[in-house]
Design a protein around this motif. Structure first.
Motif, PDB file in Angstrom:
ATOM      1  N   VAL A  19      -2.578  -5.194   3.380  1.00 37.74           N
ATOM      2  CA  VAL A  19      -1.600  -6.091   2.759  1.00 37.74           C
ATOM      3  C   VAL A  19      -1.955  -7.541   3.081  1.00 37.74           C
ATOM      4  CG1 VAL A  19       0.827  -6.789   2.719  1.00 37.74           C
ATOM      5  CG2 VAL A  19       0.230  -4.360   2.801  1.00 37.74           C
ATOM      6  N   GLY A  20      -1.913  -8.381   2.059  1.00 41.02           N
ATOM      7  CA  GLY A  20      -2.242  -9.794   2.232  1.00 41.02           C
ATOM      8  C   GLY A  20      -3.692 -10.121   1.929  1.00 41.02           C
ATOM      9  N   GLN A  21      -4.508  -9.112   1.780  1.00 42.33           N
ATOM     10  CA  GLN A  21      -5.940  -9.313   1.508  1.00 42.33           C
ATOM     11  C   GLN A  21      -6.163  -9.852   0.097  1.00 42.33           C
ATOM     12  OE1 GLN A  21      -8.284  -5.791   2.221  1.00 42.33           O
ATOM     13  NE2 GLN A  21     -10.087  -6.600   1.173  1.00 42.33           N
ATOM     14  N   GLU A  22      -7.029 -10.845  -0.024  1.00 42.26           N
ATOM     15  CA  GLU A  22      -7.411 -11.388  -1.329  1.00 42.26           C
ATOM     16  C   GLU A  22      -8.536 -10.529  -1.890  1.00 42.26           C
ATOM     17  OE1 GLU A  22      -5.997 -13.964  -2.896  1.00 42.26           O
ATOM     18  OE2 GLU A  22      -4.597 -14.419  -1.265  1.00 42.26           O
ATOM     19  N   VAL A  23      -8.375 -10.080  -3.115  1.00 49.20           N
ATOM     20  CA  VAL A  23      -9.371  -9.188  -3.705  1.00 49.20           C
ATOM     21  C   VAL A  23      -9.686  -9.596  -5.142  1.00 49.20           C
ATOM     22  CG1 VAL A  23      -8.771  -7.182  -2.310  1.00 49.20           C
ATOM     23  CG2 VAL A  23      -7.561  -7.585  -4.457  1.00 49.20           C
ATOM     24  N   SER A  46      -7.802   6.508  -6.797  1.00 47.05           N
ATOM     25  CA  SER A  46      -9.088   6.976  -7.343  1.00 47.05           C
ATOM     26  C   SER A  46      -9.938   5.833  -7.874  1.00 47.05           C
ATOM     27  CB  SER A  46      -8.837   7.989  -8.461  1.00 47.05           C
ATOM     28  OG  SER A  46      -8.119   7.382  -9.531  1.00 47.05           O
ATOM     29  N   ASP A  47      -9.347   4.640  -8.022  1.00 53.10           N
ATOM     30  CA  ASP A  47     -10.091   3.481  -8.529  1.00 53.10           C
ATOM     31  C   ASP A  47     -10.363   2.442  -7.449  1.00 53.10           C
ATOM     32  OD1 ASP A  47     -10.442   4.092 -11.332  1.00 53.10           O
ATOM     33  OD2 ASP A  47      -8.282   3.896 -11.541  1.00 53.10           O
ATOM     34  N   ILE A  48     -10.089   2.793  -6.198  1.00 50.92           N
ATOM     35  CA  ILE A  48     -10.347   1.863  -5.094  1.00 50.92           C
ATOM     36  C   ILE A  48     -11.817   1.917  -4.681  1.00 50.92           C
ATOM     37  CG2 ILE A  48      -9.886   1.397  -2.654  1.00 50.92           C
ATOM     38  CD1 ILE A  48      -6.990   2.151  -3.158  1.00 50.92           C
ATOM     39  N   SER A  49     -12.351   3.125  -4.554  1.00 51.52           N
ATOM     40  CA  SER A  49     -13.739   3.284  -4.100  1.00 51.52           C
ATOM     41  C   SER A  49     -14.369   4.487  -4.772  1.00 51.52           C
ATOM     42  CB  SER A  49     -13.763   3.464  -2.576  1.00 51.52           C
ATOM     43  OG  SER A  49     -15.067   3.767  -2.129  1.00 51.52           O
ATOM     44  N   TRP A  50     -15.695   4.428  -4.935  1.00 51.44           N
ATOM     45  CA  TRP A  50     -16.419   5.578  -5.468  1.00 51.44           C
ATOM     46  C   TRP A  50     -16.424   6.710  -4.448  1.00 51.44           C
ATOM     47  CZ3 TRP A  50     -17.311   5.914 -10.429  1.00 51.44           C
ATOM     48  CH2 TRP A  50     -17.487   4.746 -11.191  1.00 51.44           C
ATOM     49  N   GLU A  51     -16.252   6.356  -3.183  1.00 48.29           N
ATOM     50  CA  GLU A  51     -16.138   7.374  -2.139  1.00 48.29           C
ATOM     51  C   GLU A  51     -14.729   7.965  -2.184  1.00 48.29           C
ATOM     52  OE1 GLU A  51     -17.392   6.034   1.794  1.00 48.29           O
ATOM     53  OE2 GLU A  51     -18.266   4.268   0.845  1.00 48.29           O
ATOM     54  N   LYS A  52     -14.605   9.189  -1.717  1.00 48.16           N
ATOM     55  CA  LYS A  52     -13.281   9.806  -1.635  1.00 48.16           C
ATOM     56  C   LYS A  52     -12.578   9.285  -0.385  1.00 48.16           C
ATOM     57  CE  LYS A  52     -13.914  14.043  -4.281  1.00 48.16           C
ATOM     58  NZ  LYS A  52     -12.949  13.669  -5.306  1.00 48.16           N
ATOM     59  N   ILE A  53     -11.374   8.739  -0.576  1.00 49.04           N
ATOM     60  CA  ILE A  53     -10.597   8.241   0.561  1.00 49.04           C
ATOM     61  C   ILE A  53      -9.239   8.925   0.567  1.00 49.04           C
ATOM     62  CG2 ILE A  53     -11.759   6.009   0.648  1.00 49.04           C
ATOM     63  CD1 ILE A  53      -9.401   4.791  -0.836  1.00 49.04           C
ATOM     64  N   LYS A  54      -8.661   9.044   1.744  1.00 55.90           N
ATOM     65  CA  LYS A  54      -7.365   9.714   1.874  1.00 55.90           C
ATOM     66  C   LYS A  54      -6.196   8.745   1.712  1.00 55.90           C
ATOM     67  CE  LYS A  54      -9.065  13.418   4.878  1.00 55.90           C
ATOM     68  NZ  LYS A  54      -8.929  14.093   6.204  1.00 55.90           N
ATOM     69  N   HIS A  55      -6.430   7.473   2.020  1.00 55.13           N
ATOM     70  CA  HIS A  55      -5.350   6.479   1.917  1.00 55.13           C
ATOM     71  C   HIS A  55      -5.959   5.110   1.626  1.00 55.13           C
ATOM     72  CE1 HIS A  55      -1.845   4.007   3.047  1.00 55.13           C
ATOM     73  NE2 HIS A  55      -1.143   5.094   2.755  1.00 55.13           N
ATOM     74  N   PRO A  56      -5.281   4.301   0.806  1.00 56.47           N
ATOM     75  CA  PRO A  56      -5.802   2.965   0.467  1.00 56.47           C
ATOM     76  C   PRO A  56      -6.087   2.081   1.682  1.00 56.47           C
ATOM     77  CG  PRO A  56      -4.005   3.549  -0.994  1.00 56.47           C
ATOM     78  CD  PRO A  56      -4.041   4.612   0.073  1.00 56.47           C
ATOM     79  N   SER A  57      -5.388   2.334   2.788  1.00 56.62           N
ATOM     80  CA  SER A  57      -5.568   1.510   3.986  1.00 56.62           C
ATOM     81  C   SER A  57      -6.973   1.632   4.571  1.00 56.62           C
ATOM     82  CB  SER A  57      -4.534   1.897   5.050  1.00 56.62           C
ATOM     83  OG  SER A  57      -4.634   3.266   5.385  1.00 56.62           O
ATOM     84  N   GLU A  58      -7.735   2.630   4.115  1.00 59.31           N
ATOM     85  CA  GLU A  58      -9.116   2.762   4.578  1.00 59.31           C
ATOM     86  C   GLU A  58      -9.993   1.650   4.028  1.00 59.31           C
ATOM     87  OE1 GLU A  58     -10.775   6.674   3.998  1.00 59.31           O
ATOM     88  OE2 GLU A  58      -8.818   7.634   4.236  1.00 59.31           O
ATOM     89  N   LYS A  59      -9.569   1.057   2.907  1.00 59.96           N
ATOM     90  CA  LYS A  59     -10.381   0.019   2.262  1.00 59.96           C
ATOM     91  C   LYS A  59      -9.650  -1.311   2.107  1.00 59.96           C
ATOM     92  CE  LYS A  59     -14.023   2.599   1.399  1.00 59.96           C
ATOM     93  NZ  LYS A  59     -15.373   2.290   1.938  1.00 59.96           N
ATOM     94  N   LEU A  60      -8.305  -1.285   2.111  1.00 62.24           N
ATOM     95  CA  LEU A  60      -7.536  -2.504   1.838  1.00 62.24           C
ATOM     96  C   LEU A  60      -6.430  -2.704   2.864  1.00 62.24           C
ATOM     97  CD1 LEU A  60      -7.103  -1.963  -2.010  1.00 62.24           C
ATOM     98  CD2 LEU A  60      -8.644  -3.624  -0.938  1.00 62.24           C
ATOM     99  N   GLY A  96      -0.141  -5.426 -10.488  1.00 64.69           N
ATOM    100  CA  GLY A  96      -0.862  -4.297 -11.048  1.00 64.69           C
ATOM    101  C   GLY A  96      -1.123  -3.265  -9.969  1.00 64.69           C
ATOM    102  N   LEU A  97      -1.417  -2.052 -10.397  1.00 63.38           N
ATOM    103  CA  LEU A  97      -1.696  -0.971  -9.452  1.00 63.38           C
ATOM    104  C   LEU A  97      -3.159  -0.567  -9.506  1.00 63.38           C
ATOM    105  CD1 LEU A  97      -0.809   1.364  -7.526  1.00 63.38           C
ATOM    106  CD2 LEU A  97      -0.420   2.734  -9.589  1.00 63.38           C
ATOM    107  N   LEU A 122       0.847  -1.186   0.000  1.00 62.61           N
ATOM    108  CA  LEU A 122       0.000   0.000   0.000  1.00 62.61           C
ATOM    109  C   LEU A 122       0.887   1.242   0.000  1.00 62.61           C
ATOM    110  CD1 LEU A 122      -2.682  -0.970   2.696  1.00 62.61           C
ATOM    111  CD2 LEU A 122      -2.894  -1.156   0.218  1.00 62.61           C
ATOM    112  N   THR A 123       0.532   2.202  -0.854  1.00 64.80           N
ATOM    113  CA  THR A 123       1.261   3.465  -0.903  1.00 64.80           C
ATOM    114  C   THR A 123       0.252   4.608  -0.833  1.00 64.80           C
ATOM    115  OG1 THR A 123       1.151   3.736  -3.315  1.00 64.80           O
ATOM    116  CG2 THR A 123       2.947   2.372  -2.441  1.00 64.80           C
ATOM    117  N   ASP A 124       0.761   5.835  -0.785  1.00 70.43           N
ATOM    118  CA  ASP A 124      -0.144   6.985  -0.730  1.00 70.43           C
ATOM    119  C   ASP A 124      -0.992   7.103  -1.992  1.00 70.43           C
ATOM    120  OD1 ASP A 124       0.783   7.686   1.750  1.00 70.43           O
ATOM    121  OD2 ASP A 124       2.268   9.121   1.002  1.00 70.43           O
ATOM    122  N   PHE A 125      -0.460   6.589  -3.118  1.00 74.46           N
ATOM    123  CA  PHE A 125      -1.168   6.766  -4.390  1.00 74.46           C
ATOM    124  C   PHE A 125      -1.946   5.529  -4.840  1.00 74.46           C
ATOM    125  CE2 PHE A 125       3.267   5.628  -5.201  1.00 74.46           C
ATOM    126  CZ  PHE A 125       3.132   4.483  -5.977  1.00 74.46           C
TER     127      PHE A 125
END
Length: 335
Positions: free
Chosen positions: A178-182, A162-176, A157-158, A142-145
């Motif tokens: 490391v190690g999570q299967e997606v 902006s493609d993680i959630s339709w909601e605005k999030i400040k950091h990917p860690s809000e939704k994902l 892949g990255l 996980l990175t800031d971008f």
């Protein structure tokens, strides 16, 4: 390996030192220097076959022909981002096909690549999957971008933030994490830059398209104030969808300092006054929503008053009828 005691051999005199009574002889000089033809035979980009003659911590030496060797640096062994020791990939005596990367005749050095002799994994990946395909993978970083996801062997892949959630999030860690299967959607493959773009929010479909299909200009919605800017206020219509209320549409009266009247997080009614599906832009109005609300309340009041007046009129008519009858009876009695 070449000579035995007592063996007669033909040699070339290289140097004669009369003072020291020494003669320098050469055996390999009986044949032409193979390096003279190296530039023609081993041009960068060509694929050649050779034999592994030695393995080191930094790479593998490959004999291309008698007297000519090249080096496969450890970074050119595999396409994997992790360094793999040459002993885990090659063995002495093994014949391999390699690609010539660089030739330095003066220093008798040839750089070879083992991985370059095979298609890049991304090329095979592009043949296997199309844009829009759904893939399963594991979050590796996980990175800031954004978030990196391993979707195939040696293919990461990255998911841009902006493609993680339709909601605005400040950091990917809000939704994902490391190690999570997606499960992700393949958005793009850039062979030239060797990049894979993935999307997570696209699994839910296009909420903008759904919004424009369901709503129309004139609809009044409950919105939440997201942020204040110089030209107006951005409001969240629903998670992932924002619209703007320009300063002219804030109130009937001009508001000098909107920050004193409107607070982030506050919910208000807003009327859709313009929609641009192509650019995904929505303009709303607090002013018109309030005016519409007042009109409805006034209309409701009038309807209520109208009902009361009509009932009163009926009662008055009934009272008049009763009065008329009484008067008639009285007149008849006198007669």
């Amino acid at each position: 390996e070449l000579f035995q005691v007592g063996q007669e051999v033909e040699v070339v005199v290289l140097d004669f030192n009369e003072n020291e009574e020494r003669i320098s002889l050469g055996y390999k000089q009986l044949t032409p220097d193979p390096w003279l033809s190296v530039p023609q035979k081993y041009q960068p980009g060509t694929k050649v076959t050779g034999k592994v003659v030695s393995l080191t911590d930094f790479g593998a030496f490959i004999e291309l022909e008698k007297g000519v060797e090249g080096l496969i640096h450890i970074s050119d062994l595999t396409w994997s981002k992790k360094m793999v020791h040459p002993k885990k990939v090659l063995s002495v005596g093994q014949e391999v096909t390699v690609q010539v990367l660089e030739v330095n005749v003066e220093n008798h050095r040839i750089s070879l690549g083992l991985k370059q002799a095979t298609p890049h994994p991304l090329e095979l990946f592009a043949q296997k999957y199309n844009v829009g395909s759904r893939l399963k993978g594991r979050v590796t970083n996980l990175t800031d971008f954004g978030a990196f996801v391993l979707v195939d062997k040696d293919i990461e892949g990255l998911i841009h933030i902006s493609d993680i959630s339709w909601e605005k999030i400040k950091h990917p860690s809000e939704k994902l994490k490391v190690g999570q299967e997606v499960e992700v959607v393949l958005l793009n493959i850039d062979l030239e830059k060797q990049k894979v773009s993935l999307g997570l929010k696209q699994l839910e479909g296009d909420i903008w398209e759904d919004f424009f299909h369901r709503q129309k200009v004139g609809d009044v919605l409950k919105v939440k104030i997201a942020r204040l800017v110089d030209f107006g206020i951005f409001v969240e219509i629903m998670p992932g969808i924002e619209g703007v209320v320009f300063n002219s549409e804030l109130d009937e009266n001009k508001i000098e300092n909107p920050a004193e009247v409107f607070k982030v997080g506050e919910e208000r009614l807003a009327k859709i006054i313009k929609m641009n599906p192509a650019n995904r832009k929505i303009s709303l109005s607090f002013r018109q929503a309030q005016a519409d609300l007042q009109k409805k309340e006034f209309q409701k009041y009038l309807e209520t008053q109208s009902d009361r007046l009509t009932l009163g009129d009926l009662l008055r008519e009934q009272f008049k009828n009763l009065s008329s009858k009484d008067n008639s009876k009285k007149e008849g009695h006198h007669d």
